[in-house]
Structure formats: C-alpha cells, structure tokens
Design a protein around this motif. Structure first.
Motif, PDB file in Angstrom:
ATOM      1  N   GLY A   1       2.185  -5.608  21.616  1.00  0.00           N
ATOM      2  CA  GLY A   1       0.994  -5.087  22.264  1.00  0.00           C
ATOM      3  C   GLY A   1       1.287  -3.844  23.076  1.00  0.00           C
ATOM      4  N   SER A   2       0.240  -3.085  23.365  1.00  0.00           N
ATOM      5  CA  SER A   2       0.384  -1.915  24.228  1.00  0.00           C
ATOM      6  C   SER A   2       0.844  -2.314  25.622  1.00  0.00           C
ATOM      7  N   GLU A   3       0.438  -3.495  26.052  1.00  0.00           N
ATOM      8  CA  GLU A   3       0.778  -3.964  27.387  1.00  0.00           C
ATOM      9  C   GLU A   3       1.185  -5.432  27.310  1.00  0.00           C
ATOM     10  N   PRO A   4       1.974  -5.907  28.289  1.00  0.00           N
ATOM     11  CA  PRO A   4       2.377  -7.315  28.277  1.00  0.00           C
ATOM     12  C   PRO A   4       1.213  -8.283  28.273  1.00  0.00           C
ATOM     13  N   LYS A   5       0.090  -7.918  28.897  1.00  0.00           N
ATOM     14  CA  LYS A   5      -1.032  -8.844  28.984  1.00  0.00           C
ATOM     15  C   LYS A   5      -1.556  -9.257  27.610  1.00  0.00           C
ATOM     16  N   ALA A   6      -1.426  -8.372  26.617  1.00  0.00           N
ATOM     17  CA  ALA A   6      -1.866  -8.733  25.272  1.00  0.00           C
ATOM     18  C   ALA A   6      -0.974  -9.819  24.683  1.00  0.00           C
ATOM     19  N   ILE A   7       0.317  -9.703  24.912  1.00  0.00           N
ATOM     20  CA  ILE A   7       1.270 -10.702  24.403  1.00  0.00           C
ATOM     21  C   ILE A   7       1.125 -12.019  25.157  1.00  0.00           C
TER      22      ILE A   7
END
Length: 610
Positions: free
Chosen positions: A161-167
């Motif tokens: 993901g672009s950012e950890p929050k997506a993962i």
C-alpha cells in the motif's frame, strides 16, 4: 497522484475476499478523492483511489492490457514527467494508446521493457503491476523516494500500500510495534526500508521488488554514483539553471489548477520566479501561497534553522515576479486544536513529528487545496545544495548524523521516553550503529580525503536519510487533503549532477547553496538572493503553548495508553512550568507526548517490549 493497495496470495482465492480489499482501498480515500476502483483475480487483488491531475476522464484505474497469455494490470501513484517523450517512443515501437494519461504510458512501458521500465522514467511514482502471464507482481518506487510504498510479506504472498494504514486494514497484518519499531520511531535517523510496524517494510527509494510463488526479491535499479566533475564554475551554474528550467517546465504540466508554495527563502523563491517566467510566456500568472501567524513580528524568536521571519521576503518575491499571492494565517487556537493534531498524526502514521509545524503544514495544505490541486515545493534543495547550518560549522565533523549533533540538535530523540524503556531501547547505540552503516554506504572517489571526503559523506547522509523524513512528511500531509505536491529539486538529474560537484564549488562565495544562488540571482529580489537559510516557520504564539501545556497536563493525569512510552513526571512538570522556563526542546517534548496519545487513539498499537 493517488493511493494504491493490493494483496497477492498464491494459496487462496482472493475473489472471496473483496470486502477486505475494499477496506484496504478505502483507507486511501484521502489520497484519491475523485474515484475508486478495484480489480481481483484468483491470486491477485488490486485497489486504487484516484486524484485526477492529467487526462481527467481517461486515467481510471486499476488499468489493464489484455494479452494472449492473460491480463497485465497496474495501480499507479505519481507522475511521470517525461511521459510525452516515452509515449512517442512507444508509438514508434508499435504501441497504441486510448487515453492521454501518463498511467497508460507507464503500463505500456512495462509491456515493452519489463522491469527495466524504471530506468526510463523521470518523475515521482510508486506502482505495482500484476503480470498474469507469469503470475508475478512487480513493485517499483521512484529514485528519490518521493512517493511512499510499503509492503508486508505473508505466508503465501504479500500485502502492499501507499501507506501502512492500507496494509493494517487487512487482518493478516497485526498492529504490533516492537522495540526495533520504537527505536526507529524515536531515533530521528530514518533507516531506508524500515517501518515501525512489525513485519512491515518500506520499498527503498530507487528499488523494485518482484513477488512470485517462490517469494519476494528486492533489488536496486538506481543510486547516487560518484563521477568526475569536469565543468568549471560558470558552466556548472549555467547547467544547474538549464536543468531547473527544464524540470519546472515539466512539473507545471497539469490539467488542474496549480500553484507554488512560497516561503521567501532562496529555494521556493527561485522556483516561483522561474515558474512565473514560464507561465508568463503563455499569458498565465503563477499563484503562490505562504503560511503566517498573527503577531509573528511581536513573538518571533530567532533559532538556528530559522533566524528570520518569512513574510517580508515572501511579499518581496510576490511583488517582484507579480504572482497572485495569498497568505494563510494560522492562529494558536487552530494549531493547538486536538482535532488538527489528530488529523496530522493520522496522515503521518508516526507520532514523532515536528509539532506545530506538522499541524500548520496540514492546515496550509488544506487551505491551498481549496484553490489548487497541484503545488510545487522547494523541499529538498537544502539537502541537494548544502543549505543547513550544520553543513558549515563544527557539527559536520561530528561522529553522528549532523542534525543530531551538538547543543543545537534539531531533535532530541530520547527526551520523552520513560527511563526503563529508554534503557531497553538504548537509542544512542541504535543511532550510532545506523550512522556507521550509512557512512559506510557513501560512494567515494579513489583517493578522496579530508574535507572533500567528509562533505561527500554529509551530503550523502542528507540525500539518503534526512530527505526521506521530509519527503514522507510532505507527501502524507498533502495527500491527506488531496493535494499533489511536486518537488523539482528532487529531479534525479539535478541531484546526481550536484552530488558530484566539489564542495569548494558548492560554497564558492563563502555561503550555503552558492550554486543555486548564482543560478537564479537574476530572477530574484536582492534581499531574497542574499537571505540566509531559514527553515519552515513555527508559531511563537503564547496561546499555543498555553493550550498544549493544558492538554499535556490532562494527559499526564490520565491513565492513557501513551504513558506506556512517555515519562509521566517529565510531561507533568513541563505542563505546569512557567512559560518563560519552557525551551524549544521542552515544547517539542510536550508536542510529542500529545502526538503519541493521538496515535494510540487512532491506531491502537500493540506494544511488544519483550
């Protein structure tokens, strides 16, 4: 500019997990407010949120090309500034295009060159391509790491993901932070490839990774190289000017309103002036924005990295280049608003930031987004041209990262951590170990010694470590409000050329950023061309300090999860101290305690301190 995410799994059917993919994609909605798209097959699922900048109707994603052996599907974030030339070359090679977007050009570039596509791109980008012909995923990040890209290996594939929050939205990734994650968080010595979440990695700048059924392999396709600089001073200055004009022309291309971020410093002023020239030639006026604070002239305190106020210089540039300028005024109440802090921490995913400067950057970008979708920033010129004070004083010879050296250190890593945890973390050893590794990775010319060798090391440290923190901050804060910020000074051609310029030439007039000053003096007011380096401003409003002291006092009195990390007595004492006894470092400690509390509320991390 967009947000991307995906899930590759070789031992399960991902068409049965669409809700999880939707949840992962939704976390990126701030990065792409204009459209959402998902694509899934048995072993691959890709999600995309779009911020439309080029070819508004034609750049929908995920984008795919059908081949005789299966689809090739891409999710892409960023801009390829040379996409016009690449499209022309690909057409000559037989490719046909149905849109005017750079996304389609990048996808066809992969069909033509495979992984070698990365070497053809000029821009800021992070993208992933699922190639059903070989059942593999290719993930590529731009050379300087302007766009973020994270991944998490699973038992049978990878999440990204672009950012950890997506993962973290995928149940396979638990929100665990161990000692190494905390070391990275508190050290202010960002290590390429590291993420604070256990098991998560950041795809390093200039790297690509390939995932197939046998696992994940990451390799470097670009890094700074040493070479002989044969140009004399006049030629060097002229070439830097030529590069800047080409870079800015490319980065002004957009099908949406664009502007510049103007601080009145050499970097942003030169960029704005050159943009004004180029837009003026086609009958347009450049728009610019700056941040300011009420009664700043009354409360201002000169510090190492910010010795002068911005506003007089901002207005001098705006008048000189005749741009359409607006000051964004932010008062102490806005900057101390807990909801603003929460939004800034949510954007960064890491609770150790720059305090009010993070909050003001978020609010500045939010205000700019009301009138523009694309903004050009002077970010990274200090790292490229040697602009910080510690490039020019005794800190440059310190046996640590220069920005952490001496009594005027930009950060105080261990100031907030409670004593027992501080002993377990042993941050001094962690920082020293990573500093030694970073210095050892500096490419040197044969026989390079003395000051020239040391300054190459210092420049390399900034271009591979410090710049990563600042680029990540810039990207997260801007994309949190759907604003695309471009960074001309990170064009790899400029970075590589200046990296090999001798230090004596970089400081030929006895000052910082001599080459940049000489290359752009003719388009600047004299006061700005001669201005000393001054960093992004902070507020000195007493109301701001009073507000965060009050908030910190409430935090210290509460049984909050943040106190697992913070020294409660230190926070309490600083929260109740007289304002005139609070140093800038003390204020930073209070701000970080509040950031950590917001982070626990938002992410609910599970600490593994064993």
């Amino acid at each position: 500019m967009c947000g991307i995410t995906g899930w590759i799994a070789y031992r399960r059917n991902l068409t049965d997990h669409t809700r999880v993919l939707d949840a992962m994609t939704e976390t990126m909605s701030c990065r792409g407010p204009d459209a959402s798209g998902v694509w899934s097959a048995r072993h691959a699922a890709l999600g995309h949120r779009r911020l439309a900048v080029i070819d508004l109707p034609g750049g929908a994603q995920p984008m795919s090309v059908e081949t005789d052996d299966g689809p090739v599907v891409m999710v892409y974030s960023g801009e390829a500034y040379n996409f016009t030339e690449l499209r022309d070359e690909l057409r000559r090679r037989g490719h046909r295009f149905t849109t005017d977007s750079d996304t389609e050009v990048v996808l066809h570039g992969y069909l033509e060159w495979g992984e070698a596509l990365a070497e053809h791109l000029n821009g800021m980008y992070a993208f992933a391509i699922w190639d059903a012909r070989t059942d593999r995923l290719v993930m590529i990040r731009d050379r300087m790491g302007i766009k973020p890209f994270y991944y998490y290996e699973t038992e049978d594939g990878v999440l990204f993901g672009s950012e950890p929050k997506a993962i973290l939205a995928n149940p396979l990734c638990a929100p665990v932070v161990g000692l190494d994650g905390l070391r990275e968080m508190f050290s202010f010595a960002k290590t390429p490839g590291h993420a604070i979440w256990s098991g998560m990695r950041e795809l390093r700048p200039g790297h690509l990774a390939v995932v197939d059924a046998s696992g994940l392999r990451e390799r470097c396709y670009w890094s700074l190289e040493v070479g002989e600089h044969t140009d004399d001073r006049r030629t060097t200055v002229a070439h830097v000017r030529e590069l800047l004009e080409d870079i800015i022309a490319r980065q002004l291309v957009a099908d949406v309103p664009r502007c510049t971020l103007l601080s009145g410093g050499l970097d942003s002023s030169a960029m704005t002036a050159l943009a004004a020239q180029q837009l003026g030639a086609v009958g347009e006026t450049v728009r610019s924005f700056a941040v300011d604070f009420p009664d700043q002239d009354k409360h201002f305190q000169a510090v190492d990295v910010s010795p002068t106020q911005d506003t007089p210089y901002v207005h001098a540039v705006a008048e000189h280049v005749r741009c359409e300028h607006r000051d964004i005024i932010l008062d102490g109440a806005a900057l101390s608003d807990p909801q603003v802090r929460r939004a800034a921490v949510a954007a960064r995913d890491v609770p150790i930031g720059l305090g009010d400067r993070d909050n003001s950057l978020y609010l500045l970008f939010k205000a700019v987004r009301e009138q523009s979708t694309v903004a050009l920033s002077g970010e990274s010129a200090d790292e490229v041209f040697g602009g910080y004070p510690w490039f020019h004083d005794e800190r440059r010879t310190a046996d640590t990262f220069p920005w952490l050296a001496g009594s005027q250190a930009l950060f105080s890593p261990a100031s907030l951590v409670q004593r027992d945890l501080a002993q377990a973390l042993d941050l001094p050893a962690y920082v020293q170990d990573h500093y030694s590794t970073a210095v050892a990775q500096t490419p040197l010319k044969d026989g390079e010694t003395g000051l020239e060798k040391r300054m190459r090391q210092v420049c390399h440290l900034h271009l591979t470590r410090m710049v990563q923190s600042l680029l990540d901050r810039k990207d997260r804060m801007s994309m949190a409000v759907g604003l695309e910020v471009r960074v001309p000074f990170c064009d790899h051609r400029l970075v590589q050329y200046v990296f090999n310029t001798p230090w004596a030439m970089k400081t030929f007039d006895g000052r910082e950023k001599s080459i940049l000053r000489a290359a752009t003096r003719d388009v600047l007011p004299q006061s700005v061309a001669d201005r000393k380096k001054s960093g992004y401003p902070g507020t000195f409003d007493p109301a701001y300090l009073s507000a965060i002291q009050s908030q910190a006092a409430d935090l210290a009195a509460d049984d909050h999860a943040a106190m697992q990390l913070c020294d409660r007595e230190l926070v309490r004492s600083l929260a109740t101290a007289p304002q005139d006894a609070i140093t800038p470092r003390d204020r930073g400690t209070l701000e970080r305690a509040l950031d950590i509390a917001a982070w626990f509320d938002l992410r609910q991390p599970v600490l593994n301190l064993g």
